[in-house]
Write a protein that holds these residues in place. Structure first.
Motif, PDB file in Angstrom:
ATOM      1  N   LEU A 108      -9.554 -13.154  37.469  1.00 20.58           N
ATOM      2  CA  LEU A 108      -9.211 -11.962  36.711  1.00 20.58           C
ATOM      3  C   LEU A 108      -9.404 -10.682  37.527  1.00 20.58           C
ATOM      4  O   LEU A 108      -9.061  -9.606  37.069  1.00 20.58           O
ATOM      5  CB  LEU A 108     -10.044 -11.899  35.426  1.00 20.58           C
ATOM      6  CG  LEU A 108      -9.825 -13.079  34.478  1.00 20.58           C
ATOM      7  CD1 LEU A 108     -10.620 -12.888  33.199  1.00 20.58           C
ATOM      8  CD2 LEU A 108      -8.349 -13.260  34.143  1.00 20.58           C
ATOM      9  N   ALA A 109      -9.992 -10.805  38.729  1.00 19.52           N
ATOM     10  CA  ALA A 109     -10.148  -9.617  39.576  1.00 19.52           C
ATOM     11  C   ALA A 109      -8.860  -9.424  40.372  1.00 19.52           C
ATOM     12  O   ALA A 109      -8.568 -10.169  41.300  1.00 19.52           O
ATOM     13  CB  ALA A 109     -11.338  -9.795  40.514  1.00 19.52           C
ATOM     14  N   VAL A 136      -0.457   2.727  34.278  1.00 17.84           N
ATOM     15  CA  VAL A 136      -1.546   2.270  33.405  1.00 17.84           C
ATOM     16  C   VAL A 136      -2.267   1.096  34.055  1.00 17.84           C
ATOM     17  O   VAL A 136      -3.494   1.044  34.120  1.00 17.84           O
ATOM     18  CB  VAL A 136      -0.997   1.887  32.009  1.00 17.84           C
ATOM     19  CG1 VAL A 136      -2.065   1.164  31.201  1.00 17.84           C
ATOM     20  CG2 VAL A 136      -0.510   3.129  31.274  1.00 17.84           C
ATOM     21  N   ARG A 137      -1.494   0.142  34.606  1.00 21.71           N
ATOM     22  CA  ARG A 137      -2.132  -1.024  35.246  1.00 21.71           C
ATOM     23  C   ARG A 137      -2.931  -0.595  36.476  1.00 21.71           C
ATOM     24  O   ARG A 137      -4.029  -1.092  36.705  1.00 21.71           O
ATOM     25  CB  ARG A 137      -1.068  -2.035  35.659  1.00 21.71           C
ATOM     26  CG  ARG A 137      -0.590  -2.811  34.482  1.00 21.71           C
ATOM     27  CD  ARG A 137       0.290  -3.957  34.898  1.00 21.71           C
ATOM     28  NE  ARG A 137       0.768  -4.610  33.697  1.00 21.71           N
ATOM     29  CZ  ARG A 137       1.891  -5.306  33.633  1.00 21.71           C
ATOM     30  NH1 ARG A 137       2.630  -5.451  34.704  1.00 21.71           N
ATOM     31  NH2 ARG A 137       2.239  -5.871  32.504  1.00 21.71           N
ATOM     32  N   HIS A 138      -2.367   0.312  37.239  1.00 21.60           N
ATOM     33  CA  HIS A 138      -3.049   0.743  38.459  1.00 21.60           C
ATOM     34  C   HIS A 138      -4.446   1.285  38.129  1.00 21.60           C
ATOM     35  O   HIS A 138      -5.451   0.840  38.693  1.00 21.60           O
ATOM     36  CB  HIS A 138      -2.224   1.815  39.168  1.00 21.60           C
ATOM     37  CG  HIS A 138      -2.862   2.336  40.413  1.00 21.60           C
ATOM     38  ND1 HIS A 138      -3.025   1.557  41.534  1.00 21.60           N
ATOM     39  CD2 HIS A 138      -3.402   3.545  40.712  1.00 21.60           C
ATOM     40  CE1 HIS A 138      -3.627   2.262  42.469  1.00 21.60           C
ATOM     41  NE2 HIS A 138      -3.866   3.469  42.002  1.00 21.60           N
ATOM     42  N   TYR A 139      -4.498   2.219  37.197  1.00 19.80           N
ATOM     43  CA  TYR A 139      -5.795   2.844  36.922  1.00 19.80           C
ATOM     44  C   TYR A 139      -6.721   1.925  36.129  1.00 19.80           C
ATOM     45  O   TYR A 139      -7.941   1.976  36.297  1.00 19.80           O
ATOM     46  CB  TYR A 139      -5.596   4.212  36.255  1.00 19.80           C
ATOM     47  CG  TYR A 139      -5.095   5.215  37.266  1.00 19.80           C
ATOM     48  CD1 TYR A 139      -5.941   5.662  38.276  1.00 19.80           C
ATOM     49  CD2 TYR A 139      -3.778   5.639  37.266  1.00 19.80           C
ATOM     50  CE1 TYR A 139      -5.479   6.535  39.247  1.00 19.80           C
ATOM     51  CE2 TYR A 139      -3.312   6.515  38.241  1.00 19.80           C
ATOM     52  CZ  TYR A 139      -4.168   6.964  39.229  1.00 19.80           C
ATOM     53  OH  TYR A 139      -3.727   7.813  40.202  1.00 19.80           O
ATOM     54  N   THR A 140      -6.139   1.049  35.317  1.00 21.83           N
ATOM     55  CA  THR A 140      -6.992   0.085  34.608  1.00 21.83           C
ATOM     56  C   THR A 140      -7.646  -0.865  35.613  1.00 21.83           C
ATOM     57  O   THR A 140      -8.849  -1.123  35.565  1.00 21.83           O
ATOM     58  CB  THR A 140      -6.175  -0.692  33.566  1.00 21.83           C
ATOM     59  OG1 THR A 140      -5.564   0.245  32.692  1.00 21.83           O
ATOM     60  CG2 THR A 140      -7.051  -1.645  32.771  1.00 21.83           C
ATOM     61  N   ARG A 141      -6.843  -1.342  36.562  1.00 18.34           N
ATOM     62  CA  ARG A 141      -7.409  -2.261  37.577  1.00 18.34           C
ATOM     63  C   ARG A 141      -8.461  -1.555  38.433  1.00 18.34           C
ATOM     64  O   ARG A 141      -9.496  -2.127  38.752  1.00 18.34           O
ATOM     65  CB  ARG A 141      -6.292  -2.804  38.464  1.00 18.34           C
ATOM     66  CG  ARG A 141      -5.433  -3.814  37.743  1.00 18.34           C
ATOM     67  CD  ARG A 141      -4.215  -4.136  38.565  1.00 18.34           C
ATOM     68  NE  ARG A 141      -3.368  -5.085  37.857  1.00 18.34           N
ATOM     69  CZ  ARG A 141      -2.149  -5.393  38.258  1.00 18.34           C
ATOM     70  NH1 ARG A 141      -1.634  -4.856  39.337  1.00 18.34           N
ATOM     71  NH2 ARG A 141      -1.440  -6.272  37.570  1.00 18.34           N
ATOM     72  N   LEU A 142      -8.182  -0.326  38.805  1.00 22.65           N
ATOM     73  CA  LEU A 142      -9.177   0.409  39.601  1.00 22.65           C
ATOM     74  C   LEU A 142     -10.469   0.557  38.806  1.00 22.65           C
ATOM     75  O   LEU A 142     -11.565   0.381  39.331  1.00 22.65           O
ATOM     76  CB  LEU A 142      -8.660   1.800  39.982  1.00 22.65           C
ATOM     77  CG  LEU A 142      -7.582   1.878  41.067  1.00 22.65           C
ATOM     78  CD1 LEU A 142      -7.373   3.338  41.449  1.00 22.65           C
ATOM     79  CD2 LEU A 142      -7.968   1.074  42.298  1.00 22.65           C
ATOM     80  N   SER A 143     -10.333   0.873  37.504  1.00 18.03           N
ATOM     81  CA  SER A 143     -11.539   1.090  36.690  1.00 18.03           C
ATOM     82  C   SER A 143     -12.346  -0.197  36.598  1.00 18.03           C
ATOM     83  O   SER A 143     -13.567  -0.172  36.494  1.00 18.03           O
ATOM     84  CB  SER A 143     -11.174   1.597  35.296  1.00 18.03           C
ATOM     85  OG  SER A 143     -10.662   0.542  34.507  1.00 18.03           O
ATOM     86  N   GLN A 144     -11.654  -1.345  36.670  1.00 17.58           N
ATOM     87  CA  GLN A 144     -12.386  -2.615  36.578  1.00 17.58           C
ATOM     88  C   GLN A 144     -13.118  -2.958  37.869  1.00 17.58           C
ATOM     89  O   GLN A 144     -13.947  -3.856  37.888  1.00 17.58           O
ATOM     90  CB  GLN A 144     -11.409  -3.741  36.192  1.00 17.58           C
ATOM     91  CG  GLN A 144     -10.990  -3.618  34.740  1.00 17.58           C
ATOM     92  CD  GLN A 144      -9.776  -4.461  34.396  1.00 17.58           C
ATOM     93  OE1 GLN A 144      -9.039  -4.894  35.279  1.00 17.58           O
ATOM     94  NE2 GLN A 144      -9.576  -4.679  33.108  1.00 17.58           N
ATOM     95  N   LYS A 145     -12.798  -2.270  38.935  1.00 16.85           N
ATOM     96  CA  LYS A 145     -13.527  -2.507  40.189  1.00 16.85           C
ATOM     97  C   LYS A 145     -14.793  -1.669  40.256  1.00 16.85           C
ATOM     98  O   LYS A 145     -15.582  -1.786  41.179  1.00 16.85           O
ATOM     99  CB  LYS A 145     -12.651  -2.145  41.388  1.00 16.85           C
ATOM    100  CG  LYS A 145     -11.466  -3.056  41.540  1.00 16.85           C
ATOM    101  CD  LYS A 145     -10.782  -2.807  42.867  1.00 16.85           C
ATOM    102  CE  LYS A 145      -9.362  -3.295  42.852  1.00 16.85           C
ATOM    103  NZ  LYS A 145      -9.220  -4.680  42.416  1.00 16.85           N
ATOM    104  N   ASN A 146     -14.935  -0.791  39.302  1.00 10.68           N
ATOM    105  CA  ASN A 146     -16.043   0.148  39.325  1.00 10.68           C
ATOM    106  C   ASN A 146     -17.273  -0.485  38.692  1.00 10.68           C
ATOM    107  O   ASN A 146     -17.174  -1.092  37.639  1.00 10.68           O
ATOM    108  CB  ASN A 146     -15.622   1.360  38.485  1.00 10.68           C
ATOM    109  CG  ASN A 146     -16.283   2.616  38.947  1.00 10.68           C
ATOM    110  OD1 ASN A 146     -17.030   2.603  39.923  1.00 10.68           O
ATOM    111  ND2 ASN A 146     -16.038   3.694  38.248  1.00 10.68           N
TER     112      ASN A 146
END
Ligand SMILES: *Cc1c(COP(=O)(O)O)cnc(C)c1O
Length: 498
Positions: A10-11, A60-70
């Motif tokens: 999921l990452a 939306v996907r770009h920033y959602t994925r980035l936020s999940q790396k935080n």
């Protein structure tokens, strides 16, 4: 294991937004511009400005994925010593989103912002009450900015009495911002050594005191996580030679509700609202570093401040008399003020006292539970953070940095490393009051297991290869710091440059 997509379950692997550029894509649909005559003259745009074209779902996907790396305090225990990453109660967020606060504009007429000014006034009242100090400047935007505010007031007070002294004493264990602040204001920084047990060396301090000393910048509890027991003696000695006592109050969260800095002889102290009173920080939001002042420095508090005027609350925006001018546009970080006051009022005095007590209890639980496998830097109990040196890792080839990288694989943000500088291979762990006993036990279990593994044969290679499970493996941090790549350039341009 490598995958076709580069994703790890999921990452999701995520390219830079510029690399995802698909020209012509857009999240908005604007009508074509009517033909107008340019008024830019010779500064006319000649080439495209290079903004990437992406559709709304791509963005939306770009920033959602980035936020999940935080990594975030909302995701797990965040033991970063000296940074106080504590839970941000959702009640704070609810209060700050009320339209009367969220939709404020700093240039609104005073009559329309009476509630906001009342909130600033109440926050000022409680900061003064909790510290016992008579004056406060709310505008500084962070702890370091607060130091600047406090030291500029000290400089103004010295200038007002025609005093040319410029030497500022700073303990070796101080946060790097302390000497930086003093130097930025033209003070000469003189370092004071620490004793074997992690406190300011009182004899060395006294030896440096004289008519050339403008003041001292001292953190209490200090960055070794210890309460400076001699603080009153230090304050008196500095005052005796005509100097000022600046207290770095970033660690107020360890003593709030228990000790009033005014009773310790403090002349100026910043309070990190984003630490003690739980507002999001560290990439999660702006800080706020109000400074409280003693009577001696009260005339030099920078504008602006709230007063009770004839027609309700009013703002003093222009410095008069000896007051320092303005440090920041407008009046400070309003969103942080709302959150901090919400935190104070929802806790009450007993709750704040409980929070500081629990923060100290949690840190001591970690200290006691790890001290048979990791060597505490100093004997005895600590305040809100537990400090270990790296002597337990001696001979293993595994370093503090390796332990920190292995913590990433275990799903923890690392502790603060190699700070304070006075402790070899320092590991500074601050759990805060937010963590339950279960959560602390899991963290303690993880750290014990890491130290156990560090002592096994082959541990050195094993640990040097960590982290293994993160989106990126171990980076060349020296190269990243020395030769940072701060700008993306289109591959075609890069090739052309070569
Ligand atoms: C966090 C901290 C600071 C600096 O605060 P910022 O808000 O990051 O500028 C200064 N001193 C100490 C002891 C701190 O822990």
């Amino acid at each position: 294991m490598t995958t076709f997509t580069g994703n790890r379950g999921l990452a999701q692997e995520e390219a830079l937004i510029f690399e995802q550029d698909s020209p012509g894509h857009s999240g908005v649909d604007l009508p074509a511009l009517p033909h107008t005559k340019t008024r830019l003259g010779t500064v006319k745009k000649r080439t495209k400005i290079g903004l990437p074209g992406l559709s709304e779902p791509q963005i939306v996907r770009h920033y959602t994925r980035l936020s999940q790396k935080n990594y975030a305090i909302d995701a797990g225990l965040y033991p970063l010593g000296s940074c106080t990453m504590k839970h941000n109660p959702r009640l704070n967020e609810k209060a700050v989103r009320m339209p009367g606060f969220a939709d404020l504009h700093p240039l609104q007429p005073i009559a329309t912002v009476q509630g906001a000014l009342q909130l600033i006034d109440q926050l000022a009242h409680w900061l003064k009450t909790l510290t016992g100090m008579p004056a406060v400047a709310l505008s500084p935007a962070a702890g370091a900015h607060g130091e600047y505010c406090g030291m500029i007031a000290i400089r103004a007070a010295l200038e007002a009495r025609g005093d040319k002294r410029r030497k500022v004493l700073v303990p070796e264990s101080a946060h790097g911002t302390n000497p930086a602040t003093a130097a930025a204001l033209g003070f000469e920084v003189e370092s004071i050594p620490a004793t074997e047990d992690g406190h300011v060396d009182l004899a060395a301090l006294k030896a440096k005191l004289g008519p050339d000393v403008a003041g001292i910048m001292l953190t209490n509890p200090n960055t070794c996580g210890l309460f400076e027991r001699d603080i009153k003696t230090i304050a008196d000695a500095v005052h005796e030679v005509g100097g000022f006592f600046y207290c770095d109050g970033a660690n107020f969260n360890a003593i709030v509700g228990r000790v009033r800095p005014a009773d310790l002889g403090v002349d100026a102290m910043h309070i990190n609202l984003h630490k003690t009173f739980s507002t999001p920080h560290g990439g999660g939001g702006p800080g706020a570093g109000p400074v409280v002042f003693s009577d001696k420095l009260a005339p030099y508090v920078p504008v602006s401040w709230v007063v009770h005027g004839k027609n309700g609350f009013d703002l003093v925006e222009h410095a008069s008399g000896d007051a320092v001018g303005r440090l920041k546009a407008f009046h400070g970080q309003m969103g942080m003020f709302v959150r901090a006051l919400t935190y104070m009022l929802s806790h009450g005095n007993d709750g704040l006292r409980q929070a500081s007590s629990d923060a100290v209890l949690g840190a001591n639980y970690i200290l006691a539970s790890l001290s048979d496998v990791l060597h505490p830097a100093f004997p005895g109990p600590c305040m809100h953070e537990a400090l270990f040196d790296d002597s337990s890792l001696k001979g293993t080839g595994v370093t503090t940095l390796d332990i920190a990288k292995a913590m990433l694989d275990e799903g923890y943000h690392p502790m603060t490393m190699y700070f304070p500088l006075v402790v070899h291979g320092a590991m500074l762990i601050e759990p805060t009051e937010s963590e339950s006993k279960d959560s602390l036990d899991k963290f303690i279990g993880t750290m014990r297991d890491l130290v156990r593994r560090a002592k096994l044969p082959g541990a050195e290679e094993e640990f040097h290869a960590a982290p293994r499970l993160t989106p990126r493996r171990r980076l060349d941090e020296t190269a990243a710091a020395r030769k940072p790549v701060l700008r993306w350039r289109p591959p075609a341009l890069d090739q052309a440059a070569e």
